[in-house]
Design an enzyme around this catalytic site. Structure first.
Site, short mmCIF file in Angstrom:
data_model
loop_
_atom_site.label_atom_id
_atom_site.label_comp_id
_atom_site.label_asym_id
_atom_site.label_seq_id
_atom_site.Cartn_x
_atom_site.Cartn_y
_atom_site.Cartn_z
CG ASP A 1 21.33 15.69 -18.39
OD1 ASP A 1 22.16 15.12 -17.67
OD2 ASP A 1 20.88 15.21 -19.45
CG HIS B 1 21.80 4.56 -19.87
ND1 HIS B 1 20.90 4.21 -20.86
CD2 HIS B 1 22.18 5.83 -20.15
CE1 HIS B 1 20.73 5.24 -21.69
NE2 HIS B 1 21.49 6.23 -21.27
CG HIS C 1 26.50 9.09 -26.18
ND1 HIS C 1 26.57 10.47 -26.19
CD2 HIS C 1 27.49 8.68 -25.36
CE1 HIS C 1 27.55 10.87 -25.40
NE2 HIS C 1 28.14 9.80 -24.88
CD GLU D 1 24.46 15.81 -19.99
OE1 GLU D 1 23.34 15.78 -20.54
OE2 GLU D 1 24.84 14.98 -19.14
CG ASP E 1 -0.23 -0.01 2.53
OD1 ASP E 1 1.01 -0.23 2.52
OD2 ASP E 1 -0.88 0.19 3.57
CG HIS F 1 19.11 14.87 -24.31
ND1 HIS F 1 18.50 15.62 -23.32
CD2 HIS F 1 20.15 14.25 -23.71
CE1 HIS F 1 19.14 15.44 -22.17
NE2 HIS F 1 20.15 14.63 -22.38
NE ARG G 1 27.40 11.18 -20.21
CZ ARG G 1 27.48 9.94 -19.76
NH1 ARG G 1 28.18 9.02 -20.41
NH2 ARG G 1 26.86 9.58 -18.63
CG HIS H 1 16.34 12.02 -22.92
ND1 HIS H 1 16.75 10.85 -23.50
CD2 HIS H 1 17.42 12.48 -22.24
CE1 HIS H 1 18.02 10.61 -23.18
NE2 HIS H 1 18.44 11.59 -22.41
CD GLU I 1 24.34 14.08 -23.16
OE1 GLU I 1 24.75 13.13 -22.48
OE2 GLU I 1 23.15 14.46 -23.18
CG ASP J 1 24.65 11.92 -16.82
OD1 ASP J 1 23.87 12.83 -16.47
OD2 ASP J 1 24.66 11.46 -17.98
CE1 TYR K 1 31.15 7.59 -21.84
CE2 TYR K 1 30.83 7.72 -24.21
CZ TYR K 1 30.57 8.19 -22.95
OH TYR K 1 29.73 9.26 -22.78
#
Length: 451
Positions: free
Chosen positions: A281, A253, A360, A417, A50, A364, A415, A371, A394, A270, A398
């Site tokens: 972001d 991710h 990638h 960004e 619940d 975005h 990365r 996104h 970004e 990130d 890698y």
């Protein structure tokens, strides 16, 4: 019981940005033939037994209303006499004791600038009346089966009255697609909120950098971020934070955030907060020890240069893919210079060999969703950028272990960004409150250790 503070509302009533957006949508609907728009907010979700997940409104609904309570629907009627109607939960003193304040229809109508407001229990009875003799139905069908059934039930109720002369809408238009176009260009109130969210997130990243030490766990650094978000007034993270040390940074991710940080590794974070419905972001990558190794420094410099190239390509009139193309060119040349790739730059770009290390896109849309809404192409061509759009920039690199890769580069995942607002003559990076130049990153971490 006092009402909560309402975000982004300067003066309740017709002058709110939300009322202005509803007016704009009604004008667009009228130009396309009129009709009635119906949009629900998000349902509450059960987490287990619940217990509910923390409630988060539907972005499209909030964009038009500013209303955060569950069990709410907005109805907009375009015509000679436009009408703006809200359905929401009734006032209920007993439920407010358990669950907190409810506006109820009367207060919601006044505070949020609606022409009418009714209880959500009135929706099924009133919805057929709004649909009758309307040329178009503007809705977001196909996202929620229960909602689709409710709308179809109302349409059938109008059809059942055909002998009385009533007619249902003759066609359905995608309301979300219309709102996507509106949401792409941010208004002044949106940009103000996004700048504040960006600053909160930048401060959180600085806090995380200062807290990082070999031997600490990724989740400890994540906790620093979450503390900074909430302490500054953010309601929640905009997405699950990525706190990825060493090889984990090569998992795009990665969200487990449960490994111990090792001396000599990089840490990729990130993370961004959500403030009053708007996301930020940011990604930064920095050495756990406080100093980049020679190989880490080389790769980092390439990614930073790629971001600068993408930033310079982000301006009104440029098409969506130009920043990506600019970043890829710099990254590919850097991979060649480091010996990670062989051949000519033209061949690497044409064959897509760079995708082994950069898989990638460079950005975005950003807004109410991390996104965010909006198409990237129009009529098959990349969409041109215009002032007021907000996007991320970004690039990354890698490098996983492999026989043909020098060991010094193994498990380097980087990365960088930032969030960019397209301005009249270029773009403004609103997240630069957290360092990213190599010397600045090392200086911040050195000061955190030595005071």
């Amino acid at each position: 019981m006092n009402a909560p503070t309402i975000p982004n509302l300067n003066t309740p009533g017709d002058n709110t940005p939300f009322r202005a957006r509803r007016d704009r949508l009604l004008a667009r609907m009228q130009a396309a033939g009129g009709g009635v728009a119906i949009l629900p907010t998000a349902p509450e979700r059960i987490r287990n037994r619940d217990a509910h997940y923390p409630y988060r409104h539907d972005s499209y609904f909030y964009y038009l209303t500013g209303f955060r309570e569950p069990e709410a629907v907005v109805v907009l009627v375009a015509g000679k006499e436009a009408r703006q109607i809200l359905f929401c939960r009734e006032k209920n003193e007993e439920r407010e004791i358990w669950d907190g304040y409810r506006y109820g229809p009367e207060a919601a109508r006044e505070v949020f600038g609606f022409d009418e407001a009714w209880t959500i229990g009135d929706l099924d009875r009133r919805l057929p009346d709004y649909l009758a003799d309307q040329p178009l139905l503007w809705s977001g069908l196909g996202y929620d089966n229960d909602w689709d059934a409710k709308v179809l039930g109302a349409l059938n109720a109008v059809r059942d009255k055909a002998r009385t002369g009533l007619t249902p809408p003759h066609s359905v238009r995608d309301l979300r697609a219309e709102l996507d176009e509106m949401r792409l260009v941010k208004d002044a109130s949106e940009l103000a909120t996004m700048r504040r969210a960006a600053q909160i997130s930048a401060d959180a990243h600085c806090r995380a950098m200062r807290a990082t030490r070999p031997g600490r766990f990724e989740y400890e650094i994540e906790a620093e971020l979450l503390h900074a978000f909430r302490a500054a007034g953010s309601q929640a993270p905009a997405y699950t934070s990525i706190v990825a040390g060493g090889a984990n940074a090569c998992v795009l991710h990665y969200v487990e955030n449960d490994q111990r940080l090792q001396d000599g590794d990089l840490l990729l974070i990130d993370a961004g907060c959500e403030l009053d419905g708007y996301a930020s972001d940011i990604t930064r990558t920095f050495p756990v020890s406080g100093r980049f190794s020679a190989a880490q420094r080389e790769v980092y410099a390439i990614v930073l240069a790629a971001q600068a190239a993408a930033r310079d390509a982000t301006r009104p009139g440029a098409h969506w893919n130009q920043p990506h193309e600019a970043a890829v060119k710099v990254l590919a040349q850097g991979m060649l210079d480091l010996g990670l790739l062989k051949g000519s730059l033209d061949a690497v770009l044409e064959n897509g060999d760079y995708r082994r290390f950069y898989m990638h896109r460079t950005g975005h849309w950003l807004g109410m969703d991390v996104h965010d809404a909006g198409e990237y192409k129009l009529g098959g061509d990349w969409r041109p950028l215009v002032e007021g759009m907000v996007l991320t920039i970004e690039p990354g690199c890698y490098i996983r272990p492999a026989d043909d890769i020098p060991e010094a580069f193994w498990n380097i995942g980087i990365r960088i960004e930032d969030d960019a607002v397209v301005t009249a003559d270029g773009c403004e990076l609103i997240t630069e409150g957290v360092p990213k130049a190599i010397d600045d990153v090392e200086a911040l971490m050195r000061e955190a250790r030595h005071g």
